[in-house]
Design an enzyme around this catalytic site. Structure first.
Site, short mmCIF file in Angstrom:
data_model
loop_
_atom_site.label_atom_id
_atom_site.label_comp_id
_atom_site.label_asym_id
_atom_site.label_seq_id
_atom_site.Cartn_x
_atom_site.Cartn_y
_atom_site.Cartn_z
N ALA A 23 0.73 -1.13 0.29
CA ALA A 23 0.21 0.14 0.00
C ALA A 23 0.83 1.03 0.44
O ALA A 23 0.46 2.16 0.61
CB ALA A 23 -1.39 -0.05 1.17
N TYR A 165 2.47 -14.22 -14.36
CA TYR A 165 2.37 -13.27 -13.76
C TYR A 165 0.84 -13.74 -13.61
O TYR A 165 -0.31 -13.74 -12.79
CB TYR A 165 2.25 -12.25 -13.81
CG TYR A 165 0.95 -10.81 -13.58
CD1 TYR A 165 0.78 -10.27 -12.15
CD2 TYR A 165 -0.25 -10.34 -14.72
CE1 TYR A 165 0.24 -9.40 -11.88
CE2 TYR A 165 -0.98 -9.08 -14.30
CZ TYR A 165 -0.57 -8.52 -13.20
OH TYR A 165 -2.00 -8.02 -12.25
N ALA A 168 -1.20 -17.17 -12.07
CA ALA A 168 -1.11 -16.79 -10.57
C ALA A 168 -2.29 -15.87 -10.97
O ALA A 168 -3.63 -16.26 -9.62
CB ALA A 168 0.09 -16.02 -9.64
#
Ligand code: NAD
Length: 277
Positions: A23, A165, A168
């Site tokens: 974040a 990616y 996943a």
């Protein structure tokens, strides 16, 4: 054109404690700001200490409640320490937002892809949310209103490049469903948000590509981090009290509409329109 900021509902997260991974910037930072603006106490975590601290400080300057911590989602001990930090700081944990990822560029030839790259992308993008959910679940159960929102991608549903990616991200949809099945009877909801292209630092220096991509989106633009933050806030809130195990596409319509096909078939001078494939 970027839309005017949406009106933020009244404090849906008053008294809630939230942990968000990665974040320090981008979608994770926007989500931290959004949930804090709706009353949440937020533990901002990131691999990068300075970025995490910066997001938390901005929330505090805006009048919200936030702390920051370093957390590499590849490291089980670091994940468990972050969960313990959130519980110690805010007395509980109600919401986990899984946002960290790794996306390595594809090699020109598939045969040249390395085990290391494949395993790293899967470890951060798929196993990271598994580690975070495992550590957070007992606290989310204790909360009585626990929710997990994971950030997937349109790559989990269609080919946009990125072998490991994308695999996943597709795996996260399955993890979301099985975890929803396990955690639902224990009072915890689990959902996935699948963003399309979002203008973040992940695309730094690639403005021309983003402009070309925007033309493929039915809504005529790429997304903003705030577009995703508002969807995460909805799924984490009581407004989504009967929603679990689902994937919410927040993608400007790109998965639903085949813009390239429509353009190829658009009526041209001297030729009628063909609607069927
Ligand atoms: N930007 C897009 O176009 C887009 C599209 C679809 C999905 N997403 C997803 O949205 C999420 C956020 O993307 P973004 O573009 O905002 O990211 P970003 O690249 O702007 O920021 C990523 C942050 O992750 C942190 N990070 C990297 N490795 C980490 C690790 N191992 N543990 C913890 N933190 C780590 C970095 O320090 C950085 O602050 C990701 O899950 C991504 O897959 C993004």
């Amino acid at each position: 054109m970027t839309p005017a900021p949406a009106q933020i509902p009244a404090a849906r997260f008053a008294g809630h404690s939230v942990l968000i991974t990665a974040a320090g910037q981008g979608i994770g930072a926007a989500t931290a700001r959004r949930l804090a603006a709706e009353g949440a106490c937020v533990l901002v975590t990131d691999l990068d200490a300075k970025r995490a601290a910066h997001t938390a400080a901005a929330i505090r300057e805006a009048g919200g409640t936030a702390e920051s911590a370093v957390c590499d989602v590849a490291d089980r001990a670091a994940v468990e320490a972050a969960v313990a930090h959130a519980v110690a700081a805010f007395g509980r944990l109600d919401v986990l937002v899984n946002n960290a990822y790794a996306a390595s560029p594809d090699t020109p030839l598939f045969e040249d892809e390395s085990d290391d790259v494949w395993e790293r992308d899967l470890d951060i993008t798929l196993s990271g949310p598994f580690r975070c959910a495992r550590a957070a679940l007992p606290h989310l159960v204790a909360s009585g209103r626990g929710a997990i929102v994971t950030i997937g991608s349109v790559n989990g549903e269609q080919d946009f490049g990125g072998h490991a990616y994308s695999a996943a991200k597709a795996g996260l949809a399955s993890l979301t469903r099985t975890l929803a099945g396990h955690a639902g009877p224990r009072g915890v909801r689990v959902n996935l948000v699948a963003p399309g292209t979002i203008r973040t630092d992940a695309w730094a220096g690639r403005d021309a590509e983003l402009d070309r991509a925007a033309a493929l989106y039915p809504l005529g633009r790429v997304g903003t981090p705030e577009d995703i933050a508002s969807a995460v806030a909805f799924l984490a809130s009581a407004d989504a009290a009967w929603i679990t195990g689902t994937t919410l596409r927040v993608d400007g319509g790109i998965l639903a509409v085949n813009t390239g096909f429509r353009q190829a078939m658009a009526p041209q001078e001297g030729r009628g329109r063909e609607d069927a494939p």
